[in-house]
Structures are given as structure tokens and as C-alpha cells.
Write a protein that holds these residues in place. Structure first.
Motif, PDB file in Angstrom:
ATOM      1  N   ASP A  13     -54.614  46.171  57.794  1.00 52.38           N
ATOM      2  CA  ASP A  13     -54.028  47.432  57.344  1.00 52.38           C
ATOM      3  C   ASP A  13     -53.623  48.307  58.519  1.00 52.38           C
ATOM      4  O   ASP A  13     -52.635  49.036  58.448  1.00 52.38           O
ATOM      5  CB  ASP A  13     -55.021  48.170  56.447  1.00 52.38           C
ATOM      6  N   SER A  35     -55.429  51.731  47.640  1.00 48.97           N
ATOM      7  CA  SER A  35     -54.285  50.907  48.053  1.00 48.97           C
ATOM      8  C   SER A  35     -53.263  50.805  46.919  1.00 48.97           C
ATOM      9  O   SER A  35     -52.051  50.905  47.150  1.00 48.97           O
ATOM     10  CB  SER A  35     -54.758  49.510  48.459  1.00 48.97           C
ATOM     11  N   PHE A  77     -49.001  47.710  50.626  1.00 47.29           N
ATOM     12  CA  PHE A  77     -50.247  48.224  50.060  1.00 47.29           C
ATOM     13  C   PHE A  77     -50.723  47.396  48.868  1.00 47.29           C
ATOM     14  O   PHE A  77     -51.934  47.223  48.669  1.00 47.29           O
ATOM     15  CB  PHE A  77     -50.069  49.686  49.656  1.00 47.29           C
TER      16      PHE A  77
END
Length: 479
Positions: free
Chosen positions: A48, A112, A190
Motif C-alpha cells: 500500500d 480500503s 484500493f
């Protein structure tokens, strides 16, 4: 309406760490299974961190926002992780590491999904703040969970596997991000976290051990956390104003001044706090202070190019997919060097010498950016050299710091390293954005602008300098 006993029972179940099934506990592979579960969190945290830098150009286009505003998709995340890492780690010692880890994955997964549905940049940044809280709950517990799950004689190898999971996430991020942004759109950067997060929660529930020994001291340095959060936010906010944030220019000066006041308040608080976030007594040791400065500089140089290269290449006409593929040479070099240097470098080399070599290679890689175009192979090669240098530098730098910290304060020392890493990452993004905005036109044959590359090169010099002052005398190797 449920009675008080029922409410307390449900609350107790929510705060109760469930033990692993007996077949897992009694399996000879129980510790390998636990390490595999932890590696999912280590992988996702670094994935991420590196994948999001590929969405900047898309966010600029879709939301019609300047780069100074778009960068807060990363900065807001890093601010929360920096401010909460030590506090969440202490909370885990009190409540249970497995409990906080699993809840962290739940927060990370749900937020997310919310990030992928964000209708505008403001909502996206707010969702990233929540996501960062989940990431802090993961990061603060990964090493501790490995430590309690693995037999003592297997611990070094297990920690190496966990570090490899982090390195793999960092290396895969740019490539995966480039592919997703170019084919499915930035929102899938995401969405990809959701199935992995669900799998990690299920695996963690059954494979991770419960916390056997918990801390009894539940004191938190909340004022120190507040001062740190205000200081870092104000500093990065001031830099963002000068990077093009659409607010009056005088607010940048005001924010920088506020940052100075907040950092002064933080240092004063840490000198008096019974359970400080940062031990000022440790910082009086020049070996630790300079080592932490090196860790800060190393992560600034690592994450600065992760923003600079995609921005420069996309504006030069390269697709996000191709930019991501080229950029992967940097974290791939870092991962390989960090995990293979013990085999490749002479065993007699001291940590100080390894740090100097890593800093020299990093500086050489940045210097090579002056010739990094338009041929792709040049850029890939110099990114690999830079990544290799950072991979050679980071492990011995951490060893120099932790080797100078008393064993009874190793948790504090590790927390300080994580904190300066996060600060270096955040400032790397902010400085590159600032210098790119004011010197983003490439010159000569290079697609990478000279000003941000020059700033990164100056920081790479600091990496080398940090290995010199106050270095502890190391014994001469035996013949």
C-alpha cells in the motif's frame, strides 16, 4: 432490551483473544503457519505504501486538483502511522497483540473499500486516515507476533521471512499499481486490499497464537502523541502550501512556525513524561542520534523517487503501466540487497563500512539519473543501483542503532526507528513534490528534473555522514 450481563458478555467476547485450534497448536509447523499469516500483513503494508504513488497523475486529472493537494492521499496516511505507531504498540501489549492485529486488518480492509468508493479527494483523504489507523495496528504488532510464535533458535530466520514479505510488497507495488491504474483505473489500487484483508483475518484467527504475557502498565503518552501529530502535520502542511496547495501563501509561514512550537513542546514533554514516546536519554548517545538520522535519510531517499519517477515519466508521455514497470527496479534492488548482502559482502566488514558502501551506491544511482533518458535501460539500471545501495545501507544502520540501545529498552529503540522511517517517508514525498512543482522541467537528456534529484542526492550524502560521527569502535576481525 439486553441486560447488563449480556452487554458485558458481548464486550468480553469482543476483547477476547481466541486460541488456535488444537490441530494448529500441536502441529510441528505451527510457527511457520503463524509467520505466513503475519507475512500477509507485512506484505500489504508495504504494498500500500508503494502502490499509491502511481495514482497521483490520475487523481490530478479526475478531481482537477493540484499536486500539492493530491499528495495528501499519502501524507495523511503517513502522519497517522507516524503518530500512532508507538501508542498502538503499547495498547497491544496491554490488550493482546493478536486482538489488535486482527482488528487492525478489519479497519484496514473496510477503509480500503471506502477509499475505492470516494466521490472526491477530501473523502479519499479522510478514508486514508482511517486506513492508516488500521495499518498502524498491523505494523506495531507484526514483529511481536513473530517473536511470541517462533522458537528462540528459529527467530532470526523467521524475522528474515517477515522482512522478505515487506520487501516483496514494496517491490510488487509499482508494477501492480501501474497495471491497475492503466487497465482498471485508480480505484482498483484500493479494491485489491479487500480480498487479501478478508483472507488475512480468517488466517490470523486460526493461525496466530494468543498473547500469553501482557503489560500491566497502561500509561500512554497522549500529550506527547498530540504534540508530535501537530508538529508533523503543520510542517508537512507548510511544505504543501509552497507546493501549490490552493490557500494563501502566508498560511505556509504560519504552519512552519506552528511546527516549530509543536516540536519544542514535544521535546519538553518527552523530557518529563513517565512513559515517553521518544527517550531523550537515548538520543544523548551520538551513536543512536546519528544512526536515527541515517534511518530518516535512507527512507527519504527510498520513497522520494517512488513519487518523482511516475510524475516525471507520465508528464513526459509514458503510460502509468510502463512507469510502474520501470520503477519496480528500485524496490526490487532494495529487497534483493537487504536480503542477500550477508552472503555477498565479506563477513569481516563492519556495519559502518556497509553503511558507507550503501550510501556511496545510493549517491551513484542518483547521479546516474542525469543520464536516465530517454533510453529505458538507463533508468532501470540507475534505479536498481539506487535500490541496491539503500538495501545495503538499511540493515547495518538499524544494527548500529539497536546495538547501542540497552537491551531492556530495545522496544523503545525499535519504536524510534519506525518513527523516523515514517517521518523520512512523509518528508520525502513532501520535498519531492515541492521541488518538482518549482523545478519540474527536465533538462538536457534526462526526463528527471535536476532540482528534486539534487535534493535527494544531498540527503544521500547525509546517509554516509551518519555512519561517521559517534560510531562505536568495532573490534578488529580475528585473523
Amino acid at each position: 432490551m439486553p441486560d447488563a450481563t449480556g452487554v458485558r458478555g458481548r464486550k468480553g467476547r469482543l476483547l477476547h483473544e481466541r486460541e488456535r485450534p488444537r490441530w494448529v497448536r500441536e502441529s510441528p509447523y505451527s510457527w511457520q503457519l503463524a509467520v505466513a499469516a503475519v507475512c500477509l500483513g507485512a506484505f500489504m503494508g508495504q504494498l500500500d505504501a508503494s502502490i499509491v504513488t502511481l495514482v497521483y497523475p490520475s487523481l490530478e486529472r479526475e478531481f482537477h486538483e493540484p499536486l500539492g493537494t493530491v499528495q495528501w492521499v499519502s501524507l495523511a496516511y503517513l502522519l497517522v502511522v507516524t503518530a500512532m505507531m508507538v501508542t498502538v504498540g503499547h495498547l497491544s501489549d496491554v490488550l493482546g497483540r493478536k486482538l489488535v492485529y486482527l482488528y487492525g486488518f478489519g479497519v484496514f480492509t473496510v477503509s480500503s473499500a471506502a477509499c475505492s468508493l470516494a466521490p472526491n479527494l477530501t473523502v479519499l483523504v479522510c478514508c486514508r486516515v482511517v486506513q492508516a489507523l488500521g495499518a498502524a495496528m498491523l505494523s506495531a504488532n507484526s514483529v511481536a507476533l513473530v517473536t511470541i510464535a517462533v522458537p528462540r533458535e528459529k527467530l532470526r530466520g523467521a524475522l528474515g521471512i517477515q522482512a522478505a514479505g515487506q520487501a516483496l510488497g514494496l517491490a510488487v507495488g509499482p508494477t501492480l499499481g501501474g497495471v491497475l491504474v492503466s487497465t482498471a483505473g485508480w480505484r482498483w489500487v484500493f479494491w485489491i486490499n479487500v480480498p487479501v484483508g478478508v483472507a488475512a483475518i480468517v488466517l490470523g484467527r486460526y493461525l496466530l497464537p494468543r498473547t500469553v504475557q501482557r503489560a500491566t502498565d497502561a500509561r500512554f503518552d497522549l500529550p506527547g502523541t498530540g504534540w508530535l501529530a501537530v508538529g508533523v502535520t503543520a510542517l508537512l502542511g507548510g511544505v504543501s502550501v509552497f507546493s501549490g496547495l490552493p490557500v494563501p501563501g502566508w498560511t505556509g509561514v504560519l504552519l512552519i512556525a506552528l511546527a516549530g512550537v509543536a516540536f519544542a513542546g514535544f521535546l519538553r514533554r518527552e523530557g518529563r513524561a513517565p512513559a515517553p514516546l521518544v527517550s531523550l536519554a537515548l538520543l544523548r548517545d551520538a551513536r543512536i542520534a546519528w544512526g536515527l538520522a541515517g534511518a530518516f535519510a535512507g527512507y527519504l531517499v527510498l520513497f522520494g523517487p517512488l513519487v518523482l519517477v511516475p510524475l516525471a515519466l507520465v508528464r513526459h508521455g509514458t503510460s502509468e503501466m510502463r512507469a510502474g514497470l520501470l520503477l519496480s527496479a528500485l524496490p526490487a534492488g532494495f529487497a534483493l540487497a537487504a536480503n542477500l548482502q550477508e552472503r555477498l559482502l565479506p563477513e569481516r566488514w563492519t556495519d559502518r563500512r556497509r553503511c558507507l558502501l550503501g550510501a556511496a551506491l545510493s549517491l551513484a544511482g542518483l547521479a546516474g539519473f542525469a543520464r536516465a533518458a530517454p533510453a529505458d535501460l538507463w533508468l532501470i539500471g540507475w534505479l536498481a543501483v539506487l535500490g541496491t545501495g539503500l538495501g545495503v545501507f538499511t540493515p547495518p544502520n538499524n544494527e548500529l542503532v539497536m546495538g547501542s540501545v540497552p537491551k531492556e529498552l530495545s522496544g523503545t529503540g525499535g519504536g524510534m526507528i519506525n518513527m523516523v522511517r515514517s517521518l523520512g517517508t512523509a518528508l520525502g514525498i513532501a520535498l519531492v513534490t515541492l521541488t518538482f512543482q518549482h523545478g519540474g522541467d527536465h533538462t538536457g537528456d534526462s526526463v528527471l528534473p535536476a532540482l528534486p534529484v539534487g535534493v535527494l542526492a544531498a540527503v544521500a550524502v547525509l546517509m554516509g555522514v551518519s555512519a561517521l560521527p559517534g560510531s562505536r569502535p568495532e573490534p578488529s576481525p580475528s585473523p
